[in-house]
Design a protein around this motif. Structure first.
Motif, PDB file in Angstrom:
ATOM      1  N   TYR A  32      35.886  40.676  66.283  1.00 47.29           N
ATOM      2  CA  TYR A  32      35.898  41.211  64.943  1.00 47.29           C
ATOM      3  C   TYR A  32      34.695  42.088  64.701  1.00 47.29           C
ATOM      4  CZ  TYR A  32      39.766  38.145  64.749  1.00 47.29           C
ATOM      5  OH  TYR A  32      40.960  37.528  64.852  1.00 47.29           O
ATOM      6  N   ASN A  33      34.486  43.501  64.831  1.00 48.31           N
ATOM      7  CA  ASN A  33      33.311  43.945  64.953  1.00 48.31           C
ATOM      8  C   ASN A  33      33.032  44.525  63.460  1.00 48.31           C
ATOM      9  OD1 ASN A  33      35.135  46.141  64.075  1.00 48.31           O
ATOM     10  ND2 ASN A  33      34.529  47.463  65.765  1.00 48.31           N
ATOM     11  N   GLY A  34      33.759  44.022  62.370  1.00 47.49           N
ATOM     12  CA  GLY A  34      33.352  44.216  61.119  1.00 47.49           C
ATOM     13  C   GLY A  34      32.647  42.892  60.518  1.00 47.49           C
ATOM     14  N   SER A  35      32.633  41.996  61.367  1.00 45.34           N
ATOM     15  CA  SER A  35      31.875  40.770  61.139  1.00 45.34           C
ATOM     16  C   SER A  35      30.180  41.371  60.922  1.00 45.34           C
ATOM     17  CB  SER A  35      32.074  39.510  62.148  1.00 45.34           C
ATOM     18  OG  SER A  35      31.189  38.449  61.972  1.00 45.34           O
ATOM     19  N   ILE A  36      29.516  40.263  60.118  1.00 47.79           N
ATOM     20  CA  ILE A  36      28.188  40.540  60.148  1.00 47.79           C
ATOM     21  C   ILE A  36      27.396  39.398  61.020  1.00 47.79           C
ATOM     22  CG2 ILE A  36      28.258  41.015  57.456  1.00 47.79           C
ATOM     23  CD1 ILE A  36      27.370  38.081  56.898  1.00 47.79           C
ATOM     24  N   GLU A  37      28.165  38.828  61.989  1.00 56.45           N
ATOM     25  CA  GLU A  37      27.455  37.845  62.548  1.00 56.45           C
ATOM     26  C   GLU A  37      26.684  38.276  63.715  1.00 56.45           C
ATOM     27  OE1 GLU A  37      30.479  36.928  66.282  1.00 56.45           O
ATOM     28  OE2 GLU A  37      30.755  35.716  64.585  1.00 56.45           O
ATOM     29  N   GLY A  38      26.945  39.813  64.055  1.00 58.26           N
ATOM     30  CA  GLY A  38      25.853  40.484  64.904  1.00 58.26           C
ATOM     31  C   GLY A  38      24.357  40.437  64.382  1.00 58.26           C
ATOM     32  N   THR A  39      24.276  40.475  63.080  1.00 56.90           N
ATOM     33  CA  THR A  39      22.708  40.479  62.185  1.00 56.90           C
ATOM     34  C   THR A  39      22.159  39.057  62.690  1.00 56.90           C
ATOM     35  OG1 THR A  39      23.675  39.670  60.379  1.00 56.90           O
ATOM     36  CG2 THR A  39      23.549  42.110  60.711  1.00 56.90           C
ATOM     37  N   PHE A  40      22.913  37.899  62.687  1.00 56.31           N
ATOM     38  CA  PHE A  40      22.237  36.604  62.764  1.00 56.31           C
ATOM     39  C   PHE A  40      22.210  36.316  64.205  1.00 56.31           C
ATOM     40  CE2 PHE A  40      25.470  35.813  59.102  1.00 56.31           C
ATOM     41  CZ  PHE A  40      24.525  35.966  58.258  1.00 56.31           C
ATOM     42  N   ILE A  41      23.045  37.093  65.112  1.00 59.40           N
ATOM     43  CA  ILE A  41      22.714  36.835  66.646  1.00 59.40           C
ATOM     44  C   ILE A  41      21.496  37.849  66.978  1.00 59.40           C
ATOM     45  CG2 ILE A  41      23.443  37.551  68.605  1.00 59.40           C
ATOM     46  CD1 ILE A  41      26.353  37.015  67.822  1.00 59.40           C
ATOM     47  N   ALA A  42      21.530  38.990  66.627  1.00 62.93           N
ATOM     48  CA  ALA A  42      20.154  39.657  66.557  1.00 62.93           C
ATOM     49  C   ALA A  42      18.910  39.037  66.243  1.00 62.93           C
ATOM     50  CB  ALA A  42      20.374  40.937  65.932  1.00 62.93           C
ATOM     51  N   LEU A  43      18.823  38.411  65.102  1.00 60.08           N
ATOM     52  CA  LEU A  43      17.824  37.547  64.506  1.00 60.08           C
ATOM     53  C   LEU A  43      17.268  36.360  65.528  1.00 60.08           C
ATOM     54  CD1 LEU A  43      18.338  37.133  60.794  1.00 60.08           C
ATOM     55  CD2 LEU A  43      16.399  37.864  61.809  1.00 60.08           C
ATOM     56  N   ALA A  44      18.486  35.724  66.314  1.00 60.26           N
ATOM     57  CA  ALA A  44      18.034  34.685  67.047  1.00 60.26           C
ATOM     58  C   ALA A  44      17.544  35.240  68.470  1.00 60.26           C
ATOM     59  CB  ALA A  44      19.245  33.802  67.333  1.00 60.26           C
ATOM     60  N   ARG A  45      18.099  36.394  68.794  1.00 60.44           N
ATOM     61  CA  ARG A  45      17.782  37.004  69.975  1.00 60.44           C
ATOM     62  C   ARG A  45      16.226  37.574  70.086  1.00 60.44           C
ATOM     63  NH1 ARG A  45      17.099  41.917  72.491  1.00 60.44           N
ATOM     64  NH2 ARG A  45      17.432  43.022  70.758  1.00 60.44           N
TER      65      ARG A  45
END
Length: 669
Positions: A32-45
């Protein structure tokens, strides 16, 4: 009730929730590429990649203080798990998130059991929370967005929309309430300290937890009646101390950003006359409910009052489009948390009057319905949770191409690709992150201007390019109508064709280059060209026209900009009298500058970007450092003071406990 009697119910709940969420443990990148989870993953990375450099965050929104990126507990957990296991941030995120989700119903069970001492009703309430979304059953709009009234809204919001921190706050809030209850009933110091620790955990998870935990404590205090008069002040003191402890992350910068943006992020939630009327009605009905329930058992009174709060917020918005607080519809998750115990315990109290056989039959029937719904939920989860090969996503392709061909350059990443972008690259972007945390409040106006072209007429591309240049975007990604981007925000996605050079296109995703004299974030310009006032709207370019023109003027010397760490940078240039250095990065209190070793003034301009006005002429070496300024000193002082108070209180409590134990031993002897 003994833990041995509660254990079977807890194990059943854990097993059911693990069965529901099992597939999520194996997901690396979501479909689901509309999910904001990418921002949280980016923060952790990026936290793992740059350990300890968590002062300034240069990757989103033209830069912002790290603490304003998002409340950090979820990201700390993911980053720590990633370091401990060696799994990448994306896989670690889904493992941690799945584990938190699976434990959420356990925390509801513990709270219900602790307050009521009714194991069967507590188990039913927690099972209902596990497999039924009451908000979807009651609100048609929520059911529609969930794909059906019987689908698990809590799981869908986590998987489809990426609400991991909200899920964490929901899991911690009932545990915090148990700690407050035990602190009140036993007076033990350890439970008071744990209540403070869990309060901090809820507050560091999600803004909705910051709202709902105090609301739950008010309901709990009222429900206790006379006992609550003494418990309430103690609970308030614990909350205040916890707030002081976590104030470096609940910082003034964070509060300013949320106040500026929350009422217009994701909708228009600004107060109107109807809002004030609704607020008054909300409070009157709450007080009426408190009065009418005064003779009920305290636990039932608490659950009824607590259920009223999010339900009223959600219904006022979905039924009448009235926002009592910003983003009221998102409290549907709290509605799903609070309503099952309220409904179940109200039914249990009524059923207490029935014959034993009737009670047994009703209980068996409820468990049968919940068992069927559990099977449905497991099947639903299997269909909902899906992984994807990121290489097939347009956002991934944009990030990878720019990482290879424009390393280090700042750009404008459009739509949902902005959420995914920094999972795969360290390139900074003008957008990205979470709109409600944007420090530079002119940036949302720029976004709106570029995406909507409202009132721009045939100058739409011209206005867009103007603001891209002003904010140092050297390229812009544009998803077309046939793109797999979830949002596709451009009203006129083809407006840059023939205006900007097309440097990449695959499918209907494009990247256009914004020509610029220099890729540096620093530029020497005359002081007279600085943006002196904030534009009224996105078409009011007059205040910034001299500034944008100076950026490409070859008469002014070039300036280099180099990051030394995430919070430190160096600029090298040659200056003449009457010139300043404009830095295309958000200005925030706490930035300091030195030119050739001497401290220099640094401030923001009319569009929220940084300006350094060195007093040097000729070769000039400017060092920039973000310290957070006085606000960071104050919040860290508050945090240290809170820890000292808690430490002394815990030490004295331990001494009193040891003294009491020694006295008891002496009496026995």
């Amino acid at each position: 009730m003994s833990s041995n009697r509660a254990a079977p119910g807890a194990l059943l709940l854990l097993g059911v929730n693990l069965a529901i969420v099992a597939t999520l443990f194996g997901v690396e990148y979501s479909a689901y590429n509309g999910s904001i989870e990418g921002t949280f993953i980016a923060l952790a990375r990026l936290m793992n990649k740059y350990p300890g450099q968590w002062q300034w965050w240069p990757f989103w929104n033209g830069g912002l203080p790290f603490e304003t990126t998002y409340l950090p507990l979820q990201q700390w957990a993911v980053a720590g798990f990633s370091l401990a296991t060696g799994l990448n941030a994306a896989r670690s995120f889904h493992v941690v998130t799945a584990a938190v989700y699976a434990c959420g119903a356990l925390s509801v069970f513990w709270m219900a059991l602790e307050f009521s001492r009714r194991p069967i009703a507590s188990l039913i309430a927690a099972m209902a929370y596990t497999c039924v979304s009451v908000s979807a059953l009651l609100v048609p709009a929520i059911a529609t967005d969930s794909g059906g009234a019987w689908n698990l809204r809590r799981l869908q919001i986590l998987v489809y929309y990426g609400e991991a921190p909200h899920t964490l706050a929901l899991a911690l809030l009932p545990v915090a309430m148990v700690c407050f209850w035990r602190a009140s009933s036993s007076g033990a110091v350890k439970w008071k300290l744990l209540a403070g620790l869990l309060t901090a955990g809820v507050f560091l998870s999600n803004a909705f937890g910051i709202t709902m935990l105090p609301a739950a404590l008010v309901c709990w205090t009222i429900a206790q009646g006379k006992r609550g008069r003494s418990a309430g002040p103690a609970a308030a003191a614990i909350v205040i101390l916890a707030c002081a402890w976590v104030s470096p992350w609940l910082s003034p910068a964070m509060i300013r950003a949320i106040r500026a943006n929350s009422a217009v992020t994701g909708g228009d939630y600004r107060y109107t006359a109807a809002s004030w009327i609704a607020l008054a009605a909300f409070l009157v009905l709450f007080l009426l409910a408190a009065y009418l329930t005064r003779n009920l058992p305290p636990y039932l009174r608490f659950f009824l009052l607590f259920a009223y709060v999010p339900t009223a917020l959600v219904v006022a918005w979905t039924a009448w489009n009235i926002a009592i607080i910003p983003q009221p519809h998102r409290y549907q998750l709290e509605m799903d948390l609070a309503l099952p115990p309220a409904i179940v315990f109200a039914g249990a109290v009524l059923l207490d009057r029935a014959a034993r056989r009737v009670r047994a039959a009703v209980t068996a029937g409820v468990f049968a319905v919940l068992a069927a719904q559990t099977v449905y939920s497991v099947v639903y989860a299997r269909h909902l949770i899906r992984a994807a090969d990121p290489a097939r996503l347009g956002g991934y392709k944009v990030a990878r191409w720019l990482d290879q061909h424009r390393p280090g350059q700042q750009g404008f990443i459009s739509g949902s690709a902005g959420f995914l972008y920094n999972m795969f690259t360290d390139n900074p972007q003008i957008t990205g992150g979470h709109n409600q945390h944007t420090v530079n409040t002119f940036l949302p106006i720029v976004d709106y201007t570029i995406y909507s072209d409202a009132n721009a007429g045939d100058r739409a591309a011209e206005y867009s390019v103007f603001w891209l240049k002003a904010f140092g975007a050297h390229f812009i990604s544009v998803p077309g109508p046939a793109s797999d981007d979830y949002y596709r925000p451009f009203v006129h996605p083809r407006k840059f064709e023939g205006v900007l050079p097309l440097v990449w296109r695959e499918g209907d995703d494009s990247i256009y280059e914004v020509p610029a004299r220099s890729a540096s974030l620093a530029h020497v310009i005359p002081r007279a060209a600085l943006v002196a006032r904030r534009p009224i709207h996105g078409l009011d370019t007059a205040p910034a026209e001299a500034f944008v023109a100076a950026l490409d003027d070859p008469r002014y010397p070039a300036a280099t900009f180099e990051w030394k760490s995430l919070s430190e940078a160096e600029i090298r240039t040659t200056l003449d009298r009457g010139q300043a250095i404009a830095v295309q990065m958000t200005y925030e209190q706490g930035w300091q500058a030195w030119a050739n070793g001497r401290k220099q003034p640094v401030h923001g301009d009319g569009i929220g970007q940084m300006v350094v006005e060195p007093d040097c002429t000729g070769p000039c070496r400017v060092s920039l450092r973000y310290t957070g300024g006085v606000e960071h000193l104050i919040t860290r002082g508050l945090s240290l003071g809170a820890m000292l108070i808690a430490g002394v209180y815990g030490w004295r409590g331990r001494r009193r406990a040891c003294g009491a134990w020694a006295g008891q031993e002496a009496r026995v002897t």
